[in-house]
Motif scaffolding. Structure first.
Motif, mmCIF file in Angstrom:
data_model
loop_
_atom_site.group_PDB
_atom_site.id
_atom_site.type_symbol
_atom_site.label_atom_id
_atom_site.label_comp_id
_atom_site.label_asym_id
_atom_site.label_seq_id
_atom_site.Cartn_x
_atom_site.Cartn_y
_atom_site.Cartn_z
ATOM 1 N N LYS A 323 0.829 -1.213 0.000
ATOM 2 C CA LYS A 323 0.000 0.000 0.000
ATOM 3 C C LYS A 323 0.859 1.258 0.000
ATOM 4 C CE LYS A 323 -4.100 -2.008 2.159
ATOM 5 N NZ LYS A 323 -5.065 -1.932 3.299
ATOM 6 N N VAL A 324 1.972 1.234 0.756
ATOM 7 C CA VAL A 324 2.904 2.363 0.730
ATOM 8 C C VAL A 324 3.585 2.437 -0.631
ATOM 9 C CG1 VAL A 324 4.986 3.341 1.789
ATOM 10 C CG2 VAL A 324 3.251 2.247 3.234
ATOM 11 N N ASN A 325 3.906 1.271 -1.230
ATOM 12 C CA ASN A 325 4.514 1.256 -2.565
ATOM 13 C C ASN A 325 3.635 1.951 -3.593
ATOM 14 O OD1 ASN A 325 6.817 -0.089 -1.804
ATOM 15 N ND2 ASN A 325 6.082 -2.119 -2.423
ATOM 16 N N LYS A 330 3.021 6.674 -7.106
ATOM 17 C CA LYS A 330 2.283 7.843 -7.591
ATOM 18 C C LYS A 330 3.015 9.138 -7.258
ATOM 19 C CE LYS A 330 -1.539 6.413 -5.580
ATOM 20 N NZ LYS A 330 -2.944 6.392 -5.094
ATOM 21 N N ALA A 331 3.633 9.185 -6.084
ATOM 22 C CA ALA A 331 4.357 10.398 -5.694
ATOM 23 C C ALA A 331 5.567 10.628 -6.594
ATOM 24 C CB ALA A 331 4.803 10.278 -4.233
ATOM 25 N N SER A 420 -5.033 10.844 -3.844
ATOM 26 C CA SER A 420 -6.067 10.972 -2.826
ATOM 27 C C SER A 420 -6.560 9.627 -2.318
ATOM 28 C CB SER A 420 -7.252 11.767 -3.391
ATOM 29 O OG SER A 420 -7.851 11.084 -4.465
ATOM 30 N N VAL A 421 -6.017 8.530 -2.809
ATOM 31 C CA VAL A 421 -6.403 7.221 -2.337
ATOM 32 C C VAL A 421 -5.688 6.940 -1.023
ATOM 33 C CG1 VAL A 421 -6.444 4.769 -2.849
ATOM 34 C CG2 VAL A 421 -6.735 6.404 -4.688
ATOM 35 N N HIS A 422 -6.449 6.670 0.011
ATOM 36 C CA HIS A 422 -5.845 6.439 1.323
ATOM 37 C C HIS A 422 -5.352 5.015 1.425
ATOM 38 C CE1 HIS A 422 -7.610 10.057 3.529
ATOM 39 N NE2 HIS A 422 -7.932 10.191 2.275
ATOM 40 N N VAL A 423 -4.261 4.829 2.188
ATOM 41 C CA VAL A 423 -3.835 3.466 2.482
ATOM 42 C C VAL A 423 -4.769 2.985 3.559
ATOM 43 C CG1 VAL A 423 -1.462 3.896 1.834
ATOM 44 C CG2 VAL A 423 -2.111 4.177 4.188
#
Length: 423
Positions: A323-325, A330-331, A420-423
């Motif tokens: 999820k962090v990946n 995206k960042a 804007s998608v939250h982990v």
């Protein structure tokens, strides 16, 4: 080693009236503050320090109000460092100034943004947040009539440049800054700066464990076999045996107790080990600290191995969590795209940024764009990317408010992007 009479400081501490304590631009000294109190205050009032409030630590800023940001991280580092400095009889204000300023060069989106800029700037002098922090306080802050930068003392700048150790092969950008105000890059920094560096390590391991469990990406059971952490968790669970196991507040208490014990164990070990190293070296002054062949502030070998085990676990299970990946991917993509758009079309830069680029100077263009992107907060970078890529969005930032005309409100986030998608 006895403290100097009347000061409470050890002989090896940095002190006013001795050493360098000079600034690049001459200024009258303050009648009410030491040079390093003044440095600390200038850092706290800087634009870059305020922007840390909305810069990623691990979780992108809008993912939750209770996760650490670069600002809260810097405050935690300063708290740990100041406590250690007092125990070792070092100058607390210099330690605090270096601690608060050490992350001023961080990009939006944490290391994901830094990796993107480093790759894009590799043929043009590179990019790293440590050098950028020095660049920020020496050149980019524009608050004073008489000079650019914050005009910090030599000792504080030395701490920012060398808090992780001597720079035997400084980058081109670091060498340029060193030529402006030579910082003896090949030696160790003061013990105060070394304390700030170790406090950084201790603080982020503690709060990343806390945030990892709080986010749900890690569970307490995941930590049972992690060096040092597992012991702290076992003790915390034993202390909580009288509390209702089904109450979610019990798990929160256990988590906080565990993190507190991890930080306490690391700090206590660091103080014991550092005192032993100082006793062996017997430094007469700070010059002996700088000339030493090894750092004087460090963890013991046993605790250093445990700390490496914590880092290895966090990389594998938190920083590389799928999820962090996704957020990291995206960042990086957004940062690269934002940089590339502005390089290809520099007339899209704000007017004051354009004025800093001499005609036809490709290197200056890339450096100005890198400085501009690096200065952004997470949410400003997302807004700027949208302004440059979405035809439905006004070209300036005047309309990015709760009642922005023509932009539909987005529940839960200030602006809309793939981030804007939250982990």
């Amino acid at each position: 080693m006895q403290a100097q009479a009347g000061t409470g400081l050890a002989p090896y501490a940095v002190r006013t009236g001795e050493g360098r304590a000079r600034r690049l631009y001459s200024e009258p000294e303050s009648s009410t503050r030491s040079p390093w109190q003044r440095d600390r205050d200038r850092v706290v009032h800087s634009s870059a320090f305020r922007r840390l409030q909305y810069k990623t630590q691990v979780f992108v800023n809008h993912e939750g109000d209770f996760f650490r940001t670069r600002l809260t991280h810097s405050l935690e580092v300063a708290q740990v460092a100041r406590s250690m400095a007092r125990n070792l009889r070092l100058d607390e204000d210099l330690t605090e100034a270096v601690s608060l300023a050490h992350d001023l060069g961080h990009t939006p989106f944490g290391h994901a943004g830094e990796d993107a800029l480093a790759s894009l700037m590799q043929p043009w002098g590179g990019f790293d947040h440590n050098t950028q922090a020095l660049r920020q306080v020496m050149l980019l802050e524009r608050r004073y009539i008489a000079f650019d930068g914050l005009n910090l003392t030599w000792e504080t700048l030395e701490g920012l440049a060398k808090h992780n150790g001597p720079l035997r092969r400084p980058s081109e950008r670091m060498s340029t800054l060193d030529a402006l105000f030579p910082l003896d890059l090949g030696t160790y920094a003061s013990a105060e700066a070394q304390v700030a560096a170790l406090a950084d390590d201790i603080a982020y391991h503690g709060h990343d464990l806390d945030d990892g469990v709080k986010s749900g990406l890690l569970s307490l059971d995941d930590l049972v076999d992690v060096p040092l952490v597992g012991e702290a968790l076992a003790t915390a669970r034993k202390l909580a045996e009288g509390l209702p196991a089904s109450d979610p507040r019990t798990a929160r208490r256990i988590r906080h107790e565990m993190v507190r014990r991890v930080i306490h164990a690391l700090v206590t070990d660091a103080l014991v080990c550092s005192r032993e190293r100082l006793a062996d070296l017997a430094p007469r002054d700070v010059a002996d600290i700088r000339a030493a062949s090894t750092p004087v502030v460090a963890l013991s070998e046993r605790m250093s191995e445990a700390n490496k085990g914590i880092r290895k676990f966090l990389f594998a299970r938190l920083y590389r969590h799928w999820k962090v990946n996704r957020m990291t991917h995206k960042a990086r993509h957004l940062t690269r795209e934002l940089f590339t758009i502005l390089i290809d079309s520099p007339t899209l830069l704000p007017a004051d940024r354009q004025s800093e680029i001499p005609d036809g100077d490709t290197m200056a263009l890339r450096r100005v764009v890198a400085d501009y992107v690096a200065s952004m907060t997470d949410r400003y970078a997302m807004q700027e990317h949208r302004r440059l890529t979405d035809l439905s969005v006004p070209a300036d930032n005047a309309f990015f408010g709760a009642s922005a005309p023509g932009i539909p409100p987005v529940p839960g986030v200030l602006c809309v992007t793939g981030l804007s998608v939250h982990v």
